[in-house]
Design an enzyme around this catalytic site. Structure first.
Site, PDB file in Angstrom:
ATOM      1  N   SER A 167      -7.315   2.352  -7.270  1.00 56.40           N
ATOM      2  CA  SER A 167      -6.115   1.571  -7.569  1.00 56.40           C
ATOM      3  C   SER A 167      -6.477   0.481  -8.557  1.00 56.40           C
ATOM      4  O   SER A 167      -7.256  -0.424  -8.243  1.00 56.40           O
ATOM      5  CB  SER A 167      -5.554   0.929  -6.298  1.00 56.40           C
ATOM      6  N   HIS A 217      -4.708   5.445  -9.761  1.00 59.32           N
ATOM      7  CA  HIS A 217      -3.566   5.006  -8.944  1.00 59.32           C
ATOM      8  C   HIS A 217      -2.999   3.733  -9.576  1.00 59.32           C
ATOM      9  O   HIS A 217      -3.704   2.740  -9.755  1.00 59.32           O
ATOM     10  CB  HIS A 217      -4.025   4.771  -7.507  1.00 59.32           C
ATOM     11  N   ASP A 275      -0.152   0.911  -9.427  1.00 54.04           N
ATOM     12  CA  ASP A 275       0.775   0.244  -8.494  1.00 54.04           C
ATOM     13  C   ASP A 275       1.813  -0.572  -9.239  1.00 54.04           C
ATOM     14  O   ASP A 275       1.476  -1.534  -9.928  1.00 54.04           O
ATOM     15  CB  ASP A 275      -0.013  -0.675  -7.557  1.00 54.04           C
ATOM     16  N   MET A 289       4.981  -3.007  -8.920  1.00 51.71           N
ATOM     17  CA  MET A 289       5.644  -3.914  -7.967  1.00 51.71           C
ATOM     18  C   MET A 289       6.632  -4.793  -8.707  1.00 51.71           C
ATOM     19  O   MET A 289       6.358  -5.232  -9.823  1.00 51.71           O
ATOM     20  CB  MET A 289       4.599  -4.782  -7.268  1.00 51.71           C
ATOM     21  N   HIS A 309       2.722   4.734  -8.289  1.00 51.55           N
ATOM     22  CA  HIS A 309       3.257   4.370  -6.970  1.00 51.55           C
ATOM     23  C   HIS A 309       4.295   3.283  -7.197  1.00 51.55           C
ATOM     24  O   HIS A 309       3.955   2.132  -7.454  1.00 51.55           O
ATOM     25  CB  HIS A 309       2.075   3.888  -6.097  1.00 51.55           C
ATOM     26  N   MET A 317       6.799   0.683  -6.212  1.00 54.95           N
ATOM     27  CA  MET A 317       7.285  -0.216  -5.159  1.00 54.95           C
ATOM     28  C   MET A 317       8.373  -1.063  -5.791  1.00 54.95           C
ATOM     29  O   MET A 317       8.204  -2.265  -6.033  1.00 54.95           O
ATOM     30  CB  MET A 317       6.112  -1.068  -4.632  1.00 54.95           C
ATOM     31  N   MET A 322       1.068   4.716   3.817  1.00 56.67           N
ATOM     32  CA  MET A 322       0.558   3.363   3.609  1.00 56.67           C
ATOM     33  C   MET A 322      -0.185   2.912   4.859  1.00 56.67           C
ATOM     34  O   MET A 322       0.363   2.949   5.967  1.00 56.67           O
ATOM     35  CB  MET A 322       1.702   2.382   3.336  1.00 56.67           C
ATOM     36  N   ASP A 326      -3.286   5.027   1.406  1.00 54.39           N
ATOM     37  CA  ASP A 326      -3.337   3.876   0.496  1.00 54.39           C
ATOM     38  C   ASP A 326      -3.389   2.583   1.298  1.00 54.39           C
ATOM     39  O   ASP A 326      -2.446   2.256   2.012  1.00 54.39           O
ATOM     40  CB  ASP A 326      -2.098   3.901  -0.412  1.00 54.39           C
TER      41      ASP A 326
HETATM   42  C1  DX5 Z   1      -0.792  -1.994  -2.010  1.00 59.17           C
HETATM   43  C2  DX5 Z   1      -1.098  -0.948  -3.057  1.00 59.17           C
HETATM   44  C3  DX5 Z   1      -2.449  -0.395  -2.986  1.00 59.17           C
HETATM   45  C4  DX5 Z   1      -3.558  -1.390  -3.166  1.00 59.17           C
HETATM   46  C5  DX5 Z   1      -4.703  -0.921  -2.343  1.00 59.17           C
HETATM   47  O1  DX5 Z   1       0.570  -2.242  -1.986  1.00 59.17           O
HETATM   48  O2  DX5 Z   1      -0.191   0.128  -2.937  1.00 59.17           O
HETATM   49  O3  DX5 Z   1      -2.605   0.718  -3.858  1.00 59.17           O
HETATM   50  O4  DX5 Z   1      -3.987  -1.551  -4.487  1.00 59.17           O
HETATM   51  O5  DX5 Z   1      -5.715  -1.855  -2.429  1.00 59.17           O
HETATM   52  P1  DX5 Z   1      -6.918  -1.879  -1.413  1.00 59.17           P
HETATM   53  O6  DX5 Z   1      -7.660  -0.577  -1.549  1.00 59.17           O
HETATM   54  O7  DX5 Z   1      -7.693  -3.061  -1.845  1.00 59.17           O
HETATM   55  O8  DX5 Z   1      -6.336  -2.021  -0.021  1.00 59.17           O
HETATM   56 ZN    ZN Z   2      -0.573   1.983  -4.115  1.00 60.27          ZN
END
Ligand code: DX5
Ligand code: ZN
Length: 228
Positions: free
Chosen positions: A9, A34, A36, A38, A68, A70, A139, A177
């Site tokens: 990620s 990956h 992310d 947000m 991903h 969010m 998750m 994740d």
């Molecule tokens: C959290 C993200 C993850 C995050 C995971 O909302 O979706 O992908 O980056 O990070 P670690 O591996 O540090 O928990």
């Molecule tokens: Zn993620």
């Protein structure tokens, strides 16, 4: 052995040199990126959008980019991420008014589609759309931040998701994740996951002494998977 995939990620990467960071984790043997996304609305954090995905493609990244989302609403951004070169687009069912339509929108563009399940979200969202997903993402933290601790109840949920996938006979990936690292990846694999997102555990293990700064940690993760 299942076809295990490691998906760093980039949330925990150094954004000041993101292209190099991505090149380095891929050169160390990671399988996909990956990504992310947000929006400070669906989750309480704000990260990166389609322009950054497109920039990675233009930089020369050819590995699948696992986006991903969010964000709420999701549908318009789905198109933007597909145009930006996403390989997978996954979203949270609570963030779409019409889950079936959003899944179809992704697949209609030849991109792999997935649903993401927060710790308290039931797998029953899959009941009528199993044939429309390429990935199920469980998750193991509440979404929004890297570096949180793995929530153990995710293991039972993985087992249940694995049962559903095996019963369907469909080639659906099962991704985990949140809070995944060398110390727990084997147990997570035994619970049925085949695709492992890991952010802080990988990027914090950066070792400038190594020819490739991430070789060590990726090898340790692979070693754990081989013994799982
Ligand atoms: C959290 C993200 C993850 C995050 C995971 O909302 O979706 O992908 O980056 O990070 P670690 O591996 O540090 O928990
Ligand atoms: Zn993620």
């Amino acid at each position: 052995m299942p076809d295990f995939k490691i998906a760093p990620s980039i949330l925990s990467a150094n954004f000041a040199c993101l292209g190099q960071e991505v090149d380095d984790v891929l050169a160390a043997g990671a399988d996909m990126v990956h990504f992310d996304v947000m929006d400070n609305h669906y989750v309480p954090n704000l990260t990166i959008g389609p322009m950054v995905c497109e920039a990675l493609r233009k930089h020369g990244v050819t590995a699948p980019i696992d986006c991903h989302l969010m964000v709420k609403p999701v549908d318009r951004l789905i198109g933007d991420f597909i145009d930006a070169g996403a390989g997978y687009v996954t979203f949270h069912p609570e963030a779409s008014e019409h889950v079936d339509r959003s899944l179809q929108l992704i697949r209609s563009q030849g991109v792999k589609a997935g649903l993401v399940f927060n710790p308290a979200t039931p797998l029953s969202y899959l009941d009528y759309v199993m044939d429309k997903v390429d990935m199920i993402l469980i998750m193991s933290v509440n979404p929004g931040f890297g570096g949180q601790s793995f929530i153990p109840a995710a293991l039972d949920k993985l087992r249940e998701a694995r049962r559903r996938i095996d019963a369907s006979g469909l080639p659906i990936r099962l991704e985990i994740d949140g809070g995944v690292g060398v110390e727990n990846i084997a147990e997570i694999a035994r619970a049925g996951a085949d695709t492992f997102v890991s952010g802080s555990a990988i990027f914090k293990a950066r070792n400038p002494e190594e020819a490739n700064r991430y070789d060590g940690v990726i090898q340790r993760l692979r070693g754990e998977l081989a013994g799982a």
